[in-house]
Design an enzyme around this catalytic site. Structure first.
Site, PDB file in Angstrom:
ATOM      1  N   LYS A  49      38.900  55.111  -9.402  1.00 51.76           N
ATOM      2  CA  LYS A  49      40.117  55.671  -9.223  1.00 51.76           C
ATOM      3  C   LYS A  49      39.839  57.000  -8.443  1.00 51.76           C
ATOM      4  CE  LYS A  49      40.413  55.071 -14.294  1.00 51.76           C
ATOM      5  NZ  LYS A  49      40.115  55.257 -15.701  1.00 51.76           N
ATOM      6  N   GLY A  50      38.622  57.409  -8.111  1.00 46.73           N
ATOM      7  CA  GLY A  50      38.193  58.395  -7.314  1.00 46.73           C
ATOM      8  C   GLY A  50      39.005  58.956  -5.959  1.00 46.73           C
ATOM      9  N   GLU A 105      37.710  55.663   0.523  1.00 47.99           N
ATOM     10  CA  GLU A 105      36.795  55.941  -0.493  1.00 47.99           C
ATOM     11  C   GLU A 105      36.549  57.575  -0.878  1.00 47.99           C
ATOM     12  OE1 GLU A 105      34.997  55.281  -2.891  1.00 47.99           O
ATOM     13  OE2 GLU A 105      33.644  53.467  -2.914  1.00 47.99           O
ATOM     14  N   ASP A 106      36.283  57.845  -2.037  1.00 46.32           N
ATOM     15  CA  ASP A 106      36.127  59.171  -2.494  1.00 46.32           C
ATOM     16  C   ASP A 106      34.638  59.713  -2.001  1.00 46.32           C
ATOM     17  OD1 ASP A 106      34.457  57.721  -4.204  1.00 46.32           O
ATOM     18  OD2 ASP A 106      35.121  58.685  -5.943  1.00 46.32           O
ATOM     19  N   ASP A 109      27.377  57.541  -1.921  1.00 47.50           N
ATOM     20  CA  ASP A 109      26.340  58.107  -2.437  1.00 47.50           C
ATOM     21  C   ASP A 109      25.084  57.345  -1.627  1.00 47.50           C
ATOM     22  OD1 ASP A 109      24.397  59.589  -3.844  1.00 47.50           O
ATOM     23  OD2 ASP A 109      24.798  58.530  -5.764  1.00 47.50           O
ATOM     24  N   PHE A 158      25.780  66.710  -7.686  1.00 51.48           N
ATOM     25  CA  PHE A 158      26.767  65.830  -8.154  1.00 51.48           C
ATOM     26  C   PHE A 158      27.981  67.051  -8.233  1.00 51.48           C
ATOM     27  CE2 PHE A 158      29.266  63.832 -11.325  1.00 51.48           C
ATOM     28  CZ  PHE A 158      29.044  62.386 -11.038  1.00 51.48           C
ATOM     29  N   VAL A 159      28.920  66.105  -7.555  1.00 51.74           N
ATOM     30  CA  VAL A 159      30.185  67.128  -7.575  1.00 51.74           C
ATOM     31  C   VAL A 159      31.050  66.603  -8.347  1.00 51.74           C
ATOM     32  CG1 VAL A 159      29.713  68.122  -5.131  1.00 51.74           C
ATOM     33  CG2 VAL A 159      30.912  65.717  -5.454  1.00 51.74           C
ATOM     34  N   ASP A 165      35.093  62.361 -11.091  1.00 53.73           N
ATOM     35  CA  ASP A 165      35.082  62.867 -12.573  1.00 53.73           C
ATOM     36  C   ASP A 165      33.579  62.710 -13.013  1.00 53.73           C
ATOM     37  OD1 ASP A 165      34.521  60.120 -12.120  1.00 53.73           O
ATOM     38  OD2 ASP A 165      34.939  59.735 -14.431  1.00 53.73           O
ATOM     39  N   ARG A 171      39.264  65.297 -12.521  1.00 56.35           N
ATOM     40  CA  ARG A 171      39.727  64.612 -11.384  1.00 56.35           C
ATOM     41  C   ARG A 171      40.912  65.330 -11.021  1.00 56.35           C
ATOM     42  NH1 ARG A 171      37.662  59.078 -11.158  1.00 56.35           N
ATOM     43  NH2 ARG A 171      37.594  58.111 -13.053  1.00 56.35           N
TER      44      ARG A 171
HETATM   45  P1  IMP Z   1      27.256  54.585  -4.237  1.00 57.90           P
HETATM   46  O1  IMP Z   1      27.466  53.073  -4.643  1.00 57.90           O
HETATM   47  O2  IMP Z   1      25.685  55.095  -4.837  1.00 57.90           O
HETATM   48  O3  IMP Z   1      27.556  54.879  -2.865  1.00 57.90           O
HETATM   49  O4  IMP Z   1      28.214  55.202  -5.384  1.00 57.90           O
HETATM   50  C1  IMP Z   1      29.490  55.622  -5.206  1.00 57.90           C
HETATM   51  C2  IMP Z   1      30.412  55.697  -6.189  1.00 57.90           C
HETATM   52  O5  IMP Z   1      29.576  56.578  -7.017  1.00 57.90           O
HETATM   53  C3  IMP Z   1      31.368  56.683  -5.729  1.00 57.90           C
HETATM   54  O6  IMP Z   1      32.668  55.897  -5.398  1.00 57.90           O
HETATM   55  C4  IMP Z   1      31.804  57.431  -7.097  1.00 57.90           C
HETATM   56  O7  IMP Z   1      32.690  56.750  -7.979  1.00 57.90           O
HETATM   57  C5  IMP Z   1      30.769  57.625  -7.893  1.00 57.90           C
HETATM   58  N1  IMP Z   1      29.917  58.924  -7.201  1.00 57.90           N
HETATM   59  C6  IMP Z   1      28.766  58.900  -6.698  1.00 57.90           C
HETATM   60  N2  IMP Z   1      28.498  60.456  -6.527  1.00 57.90           N
HETATM   61  C7  IMP Z   1      29.501  61.054  -7.239  1.00 57.90           C
HETATM   62  C8  IMP Z   1      29.623  62.449  -7.595  1.00 57.90           C
HETATM   63  O8  IMP Z   1      28.920  63.375  -6.945  1.00 57.90           O
HETATM   64  N3  IMP Z   1      30.474  62.838  -8.346  1.00 57.90           N
HETATM   65  C9  IMP Z   1      31.337  61.866  -8.926  1.00 57.90           C
HETATM   66  N4  IMP Z   1      31.378  60.412  -8.562  1.00 57.90           N
HETATM   67  C10 IMP Z   1      30.279  59.934  -8.023  1.00 57.90           C
HETATM   68 MG    MG Z   2      34.602  55.747  -6.559  1.00 57.46          MG
END
Ligand code: IMP
Ligand code: MG
Length: 185
Positions: A49-50, A105-106, A109, A158-159, A165, A171
Protein backbone atom coordinates in the site's frame (compact mmCIF):
# COMPACT_ATOMS: atom_id res chain seq x y z
CA UNK A 1 -2.21 19.64 16.30
CA UNK A 2 0.53 19.99 13.73
CA UNK A 3 0.18 22.66 11.00
CA UNK A 4 -1.99 20.25 8.99
CA UNK A 5 -4.43 19.66 11.81
CA UNK A 6 -3.14 16.16 12.52
CA UNK A 7 -3.32 15.33 16.19
CA UNK A 8 0.07 15.51 17.82
CA UNK A 9 1.29 12.00 18.37
CA UNK A 10 4.52 11.50 20.31
CA UNK A 11 5.51 8.68 17.92
CA UNK A 12 5.72 11.20 15.05
CA UNK A 13 9.28 12.51 15.21
CA UNK A 14 11.27 15.06 13.24
CA UNK A 15 10.16 15.85 9.73
CA UNK A 16 12.55 14.15 7.31
CA UNK A 17 10.93 15.40 4.10
CA UNK A 18 8.39 18.22 4.32
CA UNK A 19 5.21 18.44 2.28
CA UNK A 20 6.67 21.30 0.22
CA UNK A 21 9.84 19.33 -0.50
CA UNK A 22 7.81 16.27 -1.50
CA UNK A 23 5.57 18.20 -3.85
CA UNK A 24 8.43 20.12 -5.48
CA UNK A 25 10.49 16.98 -6.10
CA UNK A 26 7.50 14.98 -7.34
CA UNK A 27 6.84 17.76 -9.85
CA UNK A 28 10.42 17.39 -11.11
CA UNK A 29 10.15 13.61 -11.33
CA UNK A 30 6.90 13.89 -13.28
CA UNK A 31 8.49 16.26 -15.74
CA UNK A 32 11.50 13.99 -16.19
CA UNK A 33 9.23 10.99 -16.78
CA UNK A 34 7.16 13.02 -19.26
CA UNK A 35 10.34 13.85 -21.19
CA UNK A 36 11.70 10.30 -21.09
CA UNK A 37 8.51 8.52 -22.15
CA UNK A 38 7.41 10.83 -24.98
CA UNK A 39 7.10 8.10 -27.59
CA UNK A 40 6.16 5.16 -25.35
CA UNK A 41 3.36 5.82 -22.88
CA UNK A 42 4.19 4.15 -19.57
CA UNK A 43 2.15 1.69 -17.56
CA UNK A 44 2.55 2.77 -13.95
CA UNK A 45 2.65 -0.16 -11.57
CA UNK A 46 2.19 0.87 -7.95
CA UNK A 47 3.25 -1.33 -5.08
CA UNK A 48 0.52 -1.29 -2.45
CA UNK A 49 0.00 0.00 0.00
CA UNK A 50 2.97 2.24 0.64
CA UNK A 51 3.16 3.81 -2.82
CA UNK A 52 -0.48 4.84 -3.18
CA UNK A 53 -0.08 8.49 -2.25
CA UNK A 54 3.18 8.99 -4.15
CA UNK A 55 1.71 7.35 -7.25
CA UNK A 56 -1.38 9.57 -7.15
CA UNK A 57 0.66 12.78 -6.86
CA UNK A 58 3.32 11.68 -9.34
CA UNK A 59 0.75 10.76 -11.99
CA UNK A 60 -0.69 14.29 -11.88
CA UNK A 61 2.67 15.56 -13.11
CA UNK A 62 3.04 13.12 -16.01
CA UNK A 63 1.63 14.79 -19.11
CA UNK A 64 1.21 11.56 -21.10
CA UNK A 65 -1.58 9.03 -21.62
CA UNK A 66 -0.55 6.77 -18.73
CA UNK A 67 -2.29 3.64 -17.54
CA UNK A 68 -2.32 2.27 -14.00
CA UNK A 69 -2.12 -1.05 -12.30
CA UNK A 70 -1.31 -2.13 -8.76
CA UNK A 71 0.10 -5.09 -7.00
CA UNK A 72 0.31 -5.83 -3.32
CA UNK A 73 3.14 -7.82 -1.84
CA UNK A 74 4.01 -8.92 1.62
CA UNK A 75 7.47 -9.80 2.71
CA UNK A 76 8.08 -12.80 4.91
CA UNK A 77 10.21 -12.15 7.95
CA UNK A 78 10.00 -9.62 10.77
CA UNK A 79 8.27 -6.27 10.38
CA UNK A 80 11.53 -4.37 10.06
CA UNK A 81 13.84 -6.74 8.16
CA UNK A 82 12.95 -7.86 4.67
CA UNK A 83 13.89 -11.48 3.97
CA UNK A 84 13.66 -11.08 0.22
CA UNK A 85 11.03 -13.81 0.10
CA UNK A 86 8.00 -12.02 -1.19
CA UNK A 87 4.43 -13.19 -1.53
CA UNK A 88 2.11 -11.58 -4.06
CA UNK A 89 -1.07 -10.70 -2.19
CA UNK A 90 -2.74 -8.98 -5.13
CA UNK A 91 -1.49 -9.50 -8.65
CA UNK A 92 -1.71 -7.12 -11.59
CA UNK A 93 -4.86 -7.01 -13.71
CA UNK A 94 -3.16 -6.06 -16.96
CA UNK A 95 -1.00 -8.03 -19.36
CA UNK A 96 2.54 -6.59 -19.42
CA UNK A 97 3.69 -7.98 -22.76
CA UNK A 98 5.15 -5.22 -24.89
CA UNK A 99 4.41 -2.57 -22.25
CA UNK A 100 6.79 0.06 -20.87
CA UNK A 101 6.43 -0.57 -17.16
CA UNK A 102 7.36 2.04 -14.60
CA UNK A 103 7.34 0.46 -11.16
CA UNK A 104 6.47 2.99 -8.46
CA UNK A 105 7.79 2.15 -4.99
CA UNK A 106 7.65 3.95 -1.66
CA UNK A 107 11.05 3.12 -0.19
CA UNK A 108 14.00 0.93 -1.05
CA UNK A 109 15.52 -0.44 2.12
CA UNK A 110 17.50 -3.67 1.63
CA UNK A 111 16.38 -3.69 -2.00
CA UNK A 112 15.28 -7.32 -1.72
CA UNK A 113 11.59 -6.65 -2.37
CA UNK A 114 12.50 -4.68 -5.46
CA UNK A 115 14.86 -7.39 -6.68
CA UNK A 116 12.05 -9.92 -6.46
CA UNK A 117 9.53 -7.61 -8.13
CA UNK A 118 11.82 -6.72 -11.00
CA UNK A 119 12.45 -10.41 -11.80
CA UNK A 120 8.76 -11.16 -11.51
CA UNK A 121 7.77 -8.34 -13.88
CA UNK A 122 10.53 -9.10 -16.40
CA UNK A 123 9.25 -12.68 -16.68
CA UNK A 124 6.00 -11.27 -18.15
CA UNK A 125 7.77 -10.00 -21.30
CA UNK A 126 7.36 -6.24 -20.97
CA UNK A 127 9.17 -3.96 -23.45
CA UNK A 128 10.95 -2.29 -20.50
CA UNK A 129 10.91 -2.10 -16.72
CA UNK A 130 12.20 0.93 -14.89
CA UNK A 131 11.82 1.98 -11.28
CA UNK A 132 10.74 5.22 -9.63
CA UNK A 133 11.29 5.13 -5.87
CA UNK A 134 10.29 8.00 -3.63
CA UNK A 135 12.89 7.18 -0.97
CA UNK A 136 16.20 5.37 -0.98
CA UNK A 137 17.65 4.50 2.40
CA UNK A 138 21.33 5.08 1.93
CA UNK A 139 23.98 2.40 2.20
CA UNK A 140 21.78 -0.59 2.97
CA UNK A 141 21.62 -2.34 -0.38
CA UNK A 142 24.05 -5.18 -1.04
CA UNK A 143 23.66 -4.75 -4.79
CA UNK A 144 23.02 -1.63 -6.85
CA UNK A 145 19.20 -1.33 -6.86
CA UNK A 146 19.40 0.25 -10.35
CA UNK A 147 16.81 2.97 -9.85
CA UNK A 148 16.03 5.22 -12.79
CA UNK A 149 14.22 7.82 -10.65
CA UNK A 150 14.77 8.55 -6.96
CA UNK A 151 12.96 11.21 -4.97
CA UNK A 152 15.12 11.50 -1.85
CA UNK A 153 18.05 9.68 -0.28
CA UNK A 154 17.42 9.37 3.45
CA UNK A 155 19.45 8.29 6.51
CA UNK A 156 18.83 4.94 8.27
CA UNK A 157 16.03 5.97 10.68
CA UNK A 158 12.67 4.27 10.19
CA UNK A 159 10.18 6.73 8.67
CA UNK A 160 6.40 7.12 8.52
CA UNK A 161 3.90 9.21 6.61
CA UNK A 162 2.95 9.86 3.00
CA UNK A 163 1.97 6.21 2.47
CA UNK A 164 4.44 4.67 4.91
CA UNK A 165 3.05 3.02 7.99
CA UNK A 166 3.65 1.36 11.28
CA UNK A 167 0.93 -1.23 11.81
CA UNK A 168 -1.23 0.55 9.18
CA UNK A 169 -1.06 3.95 10.90
CA UNK A 170 0.40 7.28 9.78
CA UNK A 171 -0.03 6.67 6.05
CA UNK A 172 -2.13 9.84 5.74
CA UNK A 173 0.50 12.28 7.03
CA UNK A 174 1.30 14.65 4.15
CA UNK A 175 5.03 14.62 5.04
CA UNK A 176 7.67 12.02 5.94
CA UNK A 177 8.73 11.93 9.58
CA UNK A 178 10.98 9.74 11.66
CA UNK A 179 9.25 7.22 13.90
CA UNK A 180 9.77 7.74 17.61
CA UNK A 181 7.43 5.08 18.96
CA UNK A 182 8.35 2.52 21.56
CA UNK A 183 10.03 -0.67 20.53
CA UNK A 184 10.26 -2.09 17.06
CA UNK A 185 8.16 -0.40 14.41
P1 IMP B 1 13.22 -3.92 1.34
O1 IMP B 1 12.85 -5.23 0.72
O2 IMP B 1 14.13 -4.12 2.54
O3 IMP B 1 13.82 -2.94 0.36
O4 IMP B 1 11.89 -3.34 1.98
C1 IMP B 1 11.09 -2.44 1.35
C2 IMP B 1 9.73 -2.35 1.98
O5 IMP B 1 9.80 -2.34 3.41
C3 IMP B 1 9.10 -1.03 1.58
O6 IMP B 1 8.37 -1.16 0.39
C4 IMP B 1 8.23 -0.71 2.79
O7 IMP B 1 6.97 -1.31 2.65
C5 IMP B 1 8.95 -1.35 3.96
N1 IMP B 1 9.78 -0.33 4.64
C6 IMP B 1 11.12 -0.24 4.62
N2 IMP B 1 11.57 0.80 5.35
C7 IMP B 1 10.46 1.41 5.83
C8 IMP B 1 10.28 2.59 6.67
O8 IMP B 1 11.20 3.29 7.09
N3 IMP B 1 8.98 2.89 6.97
C9 IMP B 1 7.92 2.16 6.52
N4 IMP B 1 8.06 1.06 5.74
C10 IMP B 1 9.32 0.68 5.40
MG1 MG C 1 6.13 -1.16 0.25
Amino acid sequence: MDPHGHLLDPAVGEIVVSEAQLQARIGELGKQITDDYQDRAPLLVGVLKGAFMFMADLARHIALPVEFDFMAVSSYGSATKSSGVVRIVKDLDLDLSGRHVLLVEDIIDSGLTLEYLRKNLLARHPASVDVCALLLREGLQKRDPNLRYVGFRIPPDFVIGYGLDVAERYRNLPYIASYQGDGDP
